[in-house]
Design a protein around this motif. Structure first.
Motif, PDB file in Angstrom:
ATOM      1  N   GLU A 694      11.599  -0.902  -1.511  1.00 35.22           N
ATOM      2  CA  GLU A 694      12.369  -0.101  -2.247  1.00 35.22           C
ATOM      3  C   GLU A 694      11.578   0.793  -3.144  1.00 35.22           C
ATOM      4  OE1 GLU A 694      16.120  -1.482  -4.203  1.00 35.22           O
ATOM      5  OE2 GLU A 694      16.625  -2.741  -2.472  1.00 35.22           O
ATOM      6  N   ILE A 695      10.690   0.252  -3.661  1.00 36.91           N
ATOM      7  CA  ILE A 695       9.658   0.719  -4.688  1.00 36.91           C
ATOM      8  C   ILE A 695       9.036   1.931  -4.082  1.00 36.91           C
ATOM      9  CG2 ILE A 695       7.706   0.664  -5.984  1.00 36.91           C
ATOM     10  CD1 ILE A 695       8.570  -2.148  -6.738  1.00 36.91           C
ATOM     11  N   ALA A 749       0.056   9.258  -7.769  1.00 31.55           N
ATOM     12  CA  ALA A 749       0.968   9.144  -8.847  1.00 31.55           C
ATOM     13  C   ALA A 749       1.535   7.756  -9.127  1.00 31.55           C
ATOM     14  CB  ALA A 749       2.275   9.894  -8.829  1.00 31.55           C
ATOM     15  N   TRP A 750       1.464   6.840  -8.010  1.00 33.83           N
ATOM     16  CA  TRP A 750       1.764   5.528  -8.018  1.00 33.83           C
ATOM     17  C   TRP A 750       0.744   4.623  -8.529  1.00 33.83           C
ATOM     18  CZ3 TRP A 750       5.096   1.578  -8.279  1.00 33.83           C
ATOM     19  CH2 TRP A 750       4.838   0.374  -8.080  1.00 33.83           C
ATOM     20  N   LEU A 751      -0.295   5.102  -7.881  1.00 33.06           N
ATOM     21  CA  LEU A 751      -1.438   4.015  -8.277  1.00 33.06           C
ATOM     22  C   LEU A 751      -1.979   4.507  -9.731  1.00 33.06           C
ATOM     23  CD1 LEU A 751      -3.680   4.471  -5.040  1.00 33.06           C
ATOM     24  CD2 LEU A 751      -2.477   2.261  -6.010  1.00 33.06           C
ATOM     25  N   GLN A 752      -1.549   5.671 -10.160  1.00 31.24           N
ATOM     26  CA  GLN A 752      -2.118   5.982 -11.692  1.00 31.24           C
ATOM     27  C   GLN A 752      -1.087   5.515 -12.616  1.00 31.24           C
ATOM     28  OE1 GLN A 752      -4.147   9.997 -10.106  1.00 31.24           O
ATOM     29  NE2 GLN A 752      -3.794   9.832 -12.276  1.00 31.24           N
ATOM     30  N   ALA A 753       0.289   5.683 -12.291  1.00 33.27           N
ATOM     31  CA  ALA A 753       1.332   5.576 -13.440  1.00 33.27           C
ATOM     32  C   ALA A 753       2.356   4.455 -12.999  1.00 33.27           C
ATOM     33  CB  ALA A 753       2.069   6.678 -13.575  1.00 33.27           C
ATOM     34  N   GLY A 754       2.075   3.877 -11.742  1.00 35.93           N
ATOM     35  CA  GLY A 754       3.301   2.754 -11.369  1.00 35.93           C
ATOM     36  C   GLY A 754       2.895   1.482 -12.235  1.00 35.93           C
ATOM     37  N   ALA A 765       1.452   1.927  -2.073  1.00 36.98           N
ATOM     38  CA  ALA A 765       0.717   3.246  -2.126  1.00 36.98           C
ATOM     39  C   ALA A 765       0.412   3.756  -0.554  1.00 36.98           C
ATOM     40  CB  ALA A 765      -0.493   3.153  -2.812  1.00 36.98           C
ATOM     41  N   TYR A 766       0.151   2.633   0.281  1.00 37.18           N
ATOM     42  CA  TYR A 766       0.013   3.332   1.762  1.00 37.18           C
ATOM     43  C   TYR A 766       1.303   3.815   2.296  1.00 37.18           C
ATOM     44  CZ  TYR A 766      -0.968   2.983   6.556  1.00 37.18           C
ATOM     45  OH  TYR A 766      -1.060   3.247   7.843  1.00 37.18           O
TER      46      TYR A 766
END
Length: 879
Positions: A694-695, A749-754, A765-766
């Motif tokens: 879901e994320i 963006a996920w790796l930086q701001a999640g 991320a993958y």
């Protein structure tokens, strides 16, 4: 409802004991009326020709996965049946049988369903007549099989899926990979299926390779039929079976059934697939089978065997076609089928032309593998008709084809091939003395192991068969059962190893734009094919752009013959249209255009100008003999646009959809999919799987908020500037940034701001990055990709430039807490090694994921998000 009753109603005949054992196990015999099932496992099926092997395996899967009354038992069997065959002719015959059985089952439980009528109309007239005749009998299944109504309707409308090259134009079947939770039956050639199982699918968009790789290696039962014709593909199926057990798969498991009348068990004992101490489980005819009158008649069907009076050798090669045509006409019996099986397509074409010259009024057909499907189907109609006819064929009818000739004339071939060819004569034992059937064999004398006359076989293989044939007076299955040569050490073949499979998980081309060549694992070197199609265009297939080919257009051609043809084309220099017809073209997905081809590759799909020639509707591929003889293109009602790296066709539909709305739609589809597959997902992920998927679904399109992508969607419409869009109702266009991939921006963006406390951050991320199949294991600049002039030192990859911004409102749109200001994207992780903060590179992260989950399971997880996204997009399209 017993299996016997169900089988008889659907197939139209009582099952043989071995067919019952295959579906229900030995314990089913004492109580045939009970709903017995059997545990699915890899095994051998060694049954003579003409004994109903196709019905046996298809009905066994249907019974255990779909029809069995106990839900726990059904769930223990794989969702997908994958039927792998060596030749296109066998694929089409199997497709027709399976289609009829599925429609009969669906009609039995849902005769009132109006959507089923299209499936009924697609059946050939004889099958529709049988359906009408058996309506009352089928109606008796409605109550006992009521629990199977939904899956049977799904199968009847969406299966079988045929994979023989080219794009399937029927949406219900073309998008089978978007429904990993649904049952499916796939039927295809070994080229198409094994290439997909190795993540290099022939004749399809390279960006969907991982989806087919995932679904064919997880939750699937493979039927590998006519193994004696598969060459190195046979060993590849054995190695894959061993890898699936070792590397783990999702779902109920992935198993293989190897099937043939001449099964060579020794070849299954490969490095990573050793023979079990007690041997492989096997299904063979028992005394109970042989005691049945029908089986006895087929097993001992008389077929007197004799040597023909002509020999193919160097001294007779020039007159061979004429002599053989005269021999065929002399041996042909009126009002019956005479089948002539030759080893080479060119010889079959020559003999066919001689017969046409000598007997112009006689019904005559030519059947081989070098036809376009439409033209081949026209030729094959004569095979299954009644009355007087002569059919000249190659190995295309050697195995599995359900025909019964009164007279069979065959060239000398390896013993397993001869046994299969004998099975095309008096197949059902209908011809009994004095009106008996006859088999004639023609000797071939080559000078050595590489003689042109002996190809595609070796002189040694032919010598073994030549020594055996005089010892037999009859070619019935009973006579040839124990007559074959003893197993010797076979030829050395390339063996797929685990290292090869792991390397194939990465679908990124090398720096020269090439992929790992898998052809050596698919077929023998001389058997490697390409697919060719013809279109009428001007001097440039890009003006206007030619769509991708459909399966009905493609003609399989050996790579060696196609290279010779291109060499002759190149010797005719010209300008304009004449120049366009003097070359072949292939689609370059990165450049998004058709480009000239100098060196065709195995499994490639190539476009020829209609004026280039090389093909005859009556003879099939003729190569240089038909140079510049115009070819009529296949007329298509629908066409599929060619796939490009930068294209994002799914983002252009008939409606405007905001980023927030599309995100919610994908999240809902993901939840639904995860709920159905909860058992499988719980085995894959140590944490709760639903949040992970879901994320990933919530963040997957965040990168569409990038200004370059929004400008592409909005165009010149200022009224749309106030919102962030995921879908546009405007005509499709390309992004101003070459190679721009919004999914890479989303993953960054996920790796930086999640949130940092979420489990499986790298996996999420993958999944985000891989949801279009274009950004997976590696991140690097593509050829011709340069940073903008105002930032010449900035890193750039897939259209993302270091420092690009994602606005804060994008985070609000997807329901996530935004950063304090616009997020500046960093491409630190495209570098090798760890960054100054000690964080691993993208490549290190993805390699860890691949090795931790295994290639099959990781591909399965990425397929789930891709499926949910595509299904949500389909629902957003306004009719």
């Amino acid at each position: 409802m017993s299996y016997r009753d169900c089988f008889a109603a659907i197939v139209g005949s009582e099952p043989y004991p071995y067919q019952v054992r295959l579906a229900c196990g030995p314990a089913s015999q004492p109580a045939p009326g009970s709903p017995v099932g059997v545990t699915c496992r890899s095994q051998l099926i060694s049954i003579p020709t003409g004994m109903g092997k196709t019905a046996a395996v298809v009905m066994a899967w249907l019974w255990n996965r779909i029809l069995h009354p106990e839900p726990e038992h059904r769930a223990s069997w794989p969702r997908r049946l994958v039927y792998c065959l060596p030749m296109r002719t066998l694929v089409e015959q199997t497709r027709d049988n399976v289609s009829e059985w599925l429609v009969r089952l669906a009609r039995a439980v849902a005769a009132d369903d109006p959507l089923l009528e299209s499936a009924v109309r697609s059946l050939p007239p004889p099958a529709r007549e049988r359906l009408q005749r058996d309506a009352a009998r089928l109606a008796t299944l409605k109550g006992p099989l009521a629990h199977a109504r939904d899956p049977l309707l799904w199968l009847a409308k969406h299966s079988p899926i045929v994979l023989m090259g080219g794009e399937e134009l029927d949406d219900g079947r073309r998008d089978w990979d978007l429904h990993p939770e649904k049952p499916a039956i796939l039927i295809g050639t070994q080229d198409m299926l094994l290439s997909r199982a190795l993540n290099r699918g022939y004749g399809m968009s390279r960006y969907r390779w991982p989806m087919h790789f995932a679904l064919l290696n997880n939750d699937s039962l493979w039927i590998v039929d006519e193994t004696q014709l598969m060459g190195v593909g046979f060993e590849t199926t054995a190695q894959l079976d061993g890898f699936r057990e070792r590397l783990r798969t999702a779902g109920a498991g992935c198993f293989t059934w190897w099937m043939s009348a001449t099964l060579d068990e020794a070849r299954l004992a490969t490095t990573d697939h050793p023979r079990p101490a007690e041997g492989w489980p096997a299904v063979r005819l028992s005394s109970a089978d042989l005691a049945l009158p029908e089986v006895h008649r087929r097993y001992r069907a008389p077929k007197p065997l004799a040597r023909a009076g002509l020999v193919l050798k160097a001294g007779t090669a020039k007159s061979y076609a004429r002599q053989l045509a005269e021999f065929v006409l002399a041996k042909h019996r009126p009002n019956s089928l005479t089948l002539v099986i030759l080893n080479r397509v060119a010889r079959a074409q020559e003999v066919y032309q001689e017969l046409r010259r000598l007997a112009p009024q006689r019904p005559l057909a030519l059947v081989h593998s070098r036809f376009r499907p439409y033209d081949r189907a026209h030729q094959e109609t004569l095979l299954r008709e009644d009355g007087d006819r002569i059919v000249v064929a190659t190995q295309a009818v050697e195995a599995g084809v359900d025909i019964s000739a009164r007279t069979l004339i065959t060239e000398l071939a390896p013993w397993p091939s001869l046994v299969q060819r004998f099975g095309r004569c008096n197949r059902r034992g209908e011809a009994q003395p004095p009106e008996e059937a006859r088999v004639f064999w023609i000797d071939i004398e080559g000078r050595d192991g590489t003689d042109e006359l002996t190809l595609p076989y070796t002189a040694e293989e032919l010598h073994q068969a030549r020594e055996l044939l005089p010892t037999l007076a009859d070619a019935s299955p009973a006579s040839v059962a124990d007559a074959g040569p003893r197993a010797d050490v076979g030829p050395v073949r390339p063996l797929l190893r685990q290292k090869d499979l792991i390397e194939l998980f990465d679908t990124t081309p090398d720096l020269a734009g090439h992929d790992i060549d898998i052809s050596r694992f698919i077929r023998e070197g001389q058997d490697t094919d390409v697919h060719v199609f013809w279109r009428a265009f001007g001097d440039d297939p890009n003006q206007p752009p030619q769509p991708e080919p459909a399966a009905t257009e493609l003609c399989p051609v050996s790579l060696a013959q196609f290279r010779r043809f291109l060499e002759q084309l190149a010797k005719s220099p010209a300008n304009g249209v004449e120049a366009a017809r003097s070359v072949a073209w292939s689609w370059n997905a990165l450049a998004e255009q058709w480009q000239r081809v100098d060196h065709p590759r195995p499994g490639g799909v190539y476009l020829l100008h209609a004026g280039a020639g090389g093909y005859s509707p009556e003879l099939g591929w003729v190569g240089v003999e038909g140079l510049f003889a115009s070819v009529e293109p296949v007329s298509l009602q629908a066409q599929v646009p060619s796939h490009g790296y930068s294209r994002d066709e799914a983002s252009f539909c008939s409606a405007w959809v905001t980023l927030g709305d599309h995100t919610q739609h994908v999240v809902a589809e993901t939840r639904s999919l995860a709920e159905v597959l909860s058992t499988e997902l719980s085995r894959l992920l140590s944490c709760d799987s639903s949040p992970v998927l879901e994320i990933a679904a919530r963040w997957h399109d965040l990168g569409k908020a990038h200004e370059a992508f929004q400008t592409m969607l909005r165009g010149d419409d200022p009224a749309r500037a106030a919102a962030l869009w995921a879908k546009s109702a405007q005509p499709s266009r390309t992004c101003s940034r070459p190679f721009f991939r919004h999914e890479l921006a989303s993953a960054l963006a996920w790796l930086q701001a999640g949130p940092l406390n979420v489990p499986e951050r790298d996996l999420i991320a993958y999944l985000i990055a891989a949801h279009h199949g274009k950004v997976r294991m590696s991140i690097r600049s593509l050829p011709g990709e340069e940073p903008p002039p105002d930032r010449p030192e900035a890193r750039i990859a897939r259209g993302i430039v270091e420092g690009d911004e994602i606005p804060t409102q994008a985070f609000l749109a997807i329901g996530s807490t935004p950063p304090s200001g616009p997020l500046k994207l960093s491409l630190d992780l495209m570098e090798m090694g760890r960054n100054p903060q000690g964080e691993p590179s993208w490549l290190e992260r993805t390699l860890v994921l691949r090795d931790r989950f295994g290639p099959f399971q990781l591909a399965f997880l990425e397929t789930l998000l891709r499926s949910a996204d595509a299904r949500a997009s389909q629902k957003e399209i306004v009719p």
